[in-house]
Design a protein around this motif. Structure first.
Motif, PDB file in Angstrom:
ATOM      1  N   UNK A 216       0.821  -1.197   0.000  1.00 18.80           N
ATOM      2  CA  UNK A 216       0.000   0.000   0.000  1.00 18.80           C
ATOM      3  C   UNK A 216       0.867   1.264   0.000  1.00 18.80           C
ATOM      4  N   UNK A 217       2.167   1.080   0.149  1.00 18.79           N
ATOM      5  CA  UNK A 217       3.118   2.186   0.051  1.00 18.79           C
ATOM      6  C   UNK A 217       3.570   2.422  -1.388  1.00 18.79           C
ATOM      7  N   UNK A 218       2.913   1.758  -2.351  1.00 18.64           N
ATOM      8  CA  UNK A 218       3.168   1.896  -3.792  1.00 18.64           C
ATOM      9  C   UNK A 218       4.458   1.220  -4.250  1.00 18.64           C
ATOM     10  N   UNK A 219       5.103   0.446  -3.376  1.00 18.80           N
ATOM     11  CA  UNK A 219       6.368  -0.200  -3.716  1.00 18.80           C
ATOM     12  C   UNK A 219       6.159  -1.626  -4.209  1.00 18.80           C
ATOM     13  N   UNK A 220       7.086  -2.060  -5.068  1.00 18.97           N
ATOM     14  CA  UNK A 220       7.211  -3.466  -5.453  1.00 18.97           C
ATOM     15  C   UNK A 220       8.609  -3.913  -5.058  1.00 18.97           C
TER      16      UNK A 220
ATOM     17  N   UNK B 260      13.890  -2.992  -5.830  1.00 20.52           N
ATOM     18  CA  UNK B 260      12.751  -2.223  -5.338  1.00 20.52           C
ATOM     19  C   UNK B 260      12.319  -1.277  -6.451  1.00 20.52           C
ATOM     20  N   UNK B 261      11.053  -1.416  -6.885  1.00 15.27           N
ATOM     21  CA  UNK B 261      10.523  -0.589  -7.961  1.00 15.27           C
ATOM     22  C   UNK B 261       9.583   0.448  -7.368  1.00 15.27           C
ATOM     23  N   UNK B 262       9.809   1.709  -7.719  1.00 13.86           N
ATOM     24  CA  UNK B 262       9.083   2.825  -7.097  1.00 13.86           C
ATOM     25  C   UNK B 262       8.201   3.591  -8.084  1.00 13.86           C
ATOM     26  N   UNK B 263       8.044   3.081  -9.300  1.00 19.44           N
ATOM     27  CA  UNK B 263       7.342   3.844 -10.329  1.00 19.44           C
ATOM     28  C   UNK B 263       5.832   3.922 -10.148  1.00 19.44           C
ATOM     29  N   UNK B 264       5.234   2.981  -9.429  1.00 17.66           N
ATOM     30  CA  UNK B 264       3.780   3.026  -9.251  1.00 17.66           C
ATOM     31  C   UNK B 264       3.382   4.182  -8.339  1.00 17.66           C
TER      32      UNK B 264
ATOM     33  N   UNK C 141       4.990  -8.900 -14.056  1.00 15.20           N
ATOM     34  CA  UNK C 141       3.994  -7.872 -14.371  1.00 15.20           C
ATOM     35  C   UNK C 141       3.376  -7.377 -13.071  1.00 15.20           C
ATOM     36  N   UNK C 142       3.211  -6.056 -12.942  1.00 14.78           N
ATOM     37  CA  UNK C 142       2.620  -5.467 -11.744  1.00 14.78           C
ATOM     38  C   UNK C 142       1.581  -4.428 -12.147  1.00 14.78           C
TER      39      UNK C 142
END
Length: 281
Positions: free
Chosen positions: A111-115, A132-136, A154-155
């Motif tokens: 819910x912190x927008x992280x993957x 760690x992907x932060x683009x969302x 895929x996210x």
């Protein structure tokens, strides 16, 4: 499977093992329960979380659970001291968990927008994300690994994001991103075709089939009155079952039947018919 008295006031998240014999249930008590599906019997309660358990995923005997606290716990379901590791990479609730088909990586969305992408074993420095992907720009619940390329993930992001991203988790590169124009609730790859399907919430509550890797829209399936919560593929890879927030289940014939599966099914049918004919004679 879960009696009504136990389910009252409990937020339940279910996850079946690959073998189909056991069912894991996460609740807001908080605990993780393990059930025997055939005997309809609860085998054990695992209590290690401090907040509700909203996501589950299994990798053989290792069951991973994500909590509202932002922590992920690994449980070895074969032993009494089940809690074997804690992963701390999210500052808010873990919305989605998915192990890769080869069991090498665990993807978590928050819910912190992280993957985060985690290794299957601890590194020398401890349990730290490989990527760690932060683009969302919204909560990430939808996660799906490519069945034929184990390093492709895929996210999908929530209402304030609405994008689907395709990642190479080895290089950390974003291979493609597309605006789905609706909250992305779930993603599922076709097992036989280079396509994937996404389930959506606000504003259109639709299903969309995408071509990989161009992410060109192949089809859009409408008619649902509430968000698509989860998707599951039939064994033959042709039909997708979905559960929606309007408390309905739908079956969509989304993909062509795999030729190899058709041949196996026709062969099995021919053998069965032969046995029946012999019995009659």
């Amino acid at each position: 499977m879960v009696d009504k008295s136990m389910a009252t006031g409990v937020r339940i998240k279910k996850r079946r093992s690959k073998e189909g014999n056991y069912l894991a249930v996460g609740t807001s008590r908080p605990e993780v329960q393990l059930w025997d599906v055939q005997q309809q019997k609860r085998l054990r309660n695992m209590t290690s979380h401090s907040a509700r358990v909203g996501s589950l995923c299994c990798n053989h005997y290792l069951l991973s659970s994500g909590s509202r606290s932002g922590h992920i716990h690994h449980h070895n379901v074969r032993v009494a001291e089940h809690h074997v590791a804690t992963l701390s990479g999210h500052s808010q609730e873990v919305c989605g968990l998915r192990w890769s088909p080869d069991g090498r990586h665990l993807a978590s969305g928050g819910n912190d927008n992280l993957v985060n992408v985690w290794p299957s074993a601890a590194l020398e420095a401890g349990w730290v994300p490989l990527q760690t992907f932060t683009q969302h720009q919204g909560a990430v619940k939808a996660l799906a690994w490519c069945p034929w390329q184990s390093n492709i993930l895929a996210t999908g992001g929530g209402t304030s994001d609405r994008h689907i991203h395709i990642w190479n988790v080895c290089s950390g590169a974003c291979m493609n991103a597309v605006d789905a124009h609706s909250q992305v609730c779930s993603i599922l790859w076709s097992s036989h075709h280079k396509e994937l399907i996404s389930g959506h919430g606000f504003a259109h509550n639709q299903l969309v089939i995408w071509k990989y890797s161009t992410m060109v829209k192949v089809a859009e399936l409408k008619g649902h009155t509430a968000q698509v919560l989860s998707l599951a593929m039939s064994p033959d890879g042709a039909t997708v079952a979905l559960a929606a927030a309007d408390e309905t289940l739908h079956m969509w014939r989304c993909f062509e039947l795999d030729p190899a599966w058709r041949r196996e099914r026709e062969k099995a049918s021919a053998i069965k018919s032969s046995h029946i004919h012999q019995s009659i004679c």
